[in-house]
Design an enzyme around this catalytic site. Sequence first.
Site: not given
Length: 179
Positions: A79, A109, A136, A159
């Site tokens: 979407n 990172h 969403g 996670t």
Amino acid sequence: MKMAAGEWYTCIDDELEALRVAARDAVFEHNSMPPRQRGNIAPALQALLGGAGEGARIEAPFHCAYGFNLFLGARAFLNAGCTILDTAPVRIGSATLLGPNVQIYCAEHHREAAGRLAGLEVARPVTIGDNAWIGGSAVILAGVSIGDGAIVGAGAVVTRDVPANITVVGNPAQVVTRR
């Protein structure tokens, strides 16, 4: 290439920048074409993708880092507002739905400030199975796999891996228990 091998690499690199420029050009075309001309995926973005099954659709606006690491199954639907930082392969299964503003991040990172200043990162793949539903504004972090039929609630931050046919919600995403 270290990025493809899952090793630490520097993202401040002329070769990688050239690949990102190509992706930005394809994404710009996709995002700026009239919907009837664009179809499911604009031609330049379609050519850049690692693969897209029949009927796969990406709504505009959309953003990806490289494109060639993105693989969409048949009838996969992304979407409006999805961002996929595909420094590693991202596989989205057939008939899987991503809600608006879903974000998928493959890059991690460096944890040391000096490493971040040097542009060091490592790329970990993300896999989402068939018939999954990602609500969403969910965020899916590097190295996560989401099983077939799983549901990720809106706004969840994923996670860890999500097994097939399980629903997770929250930050960090947790399994919803049935009563």
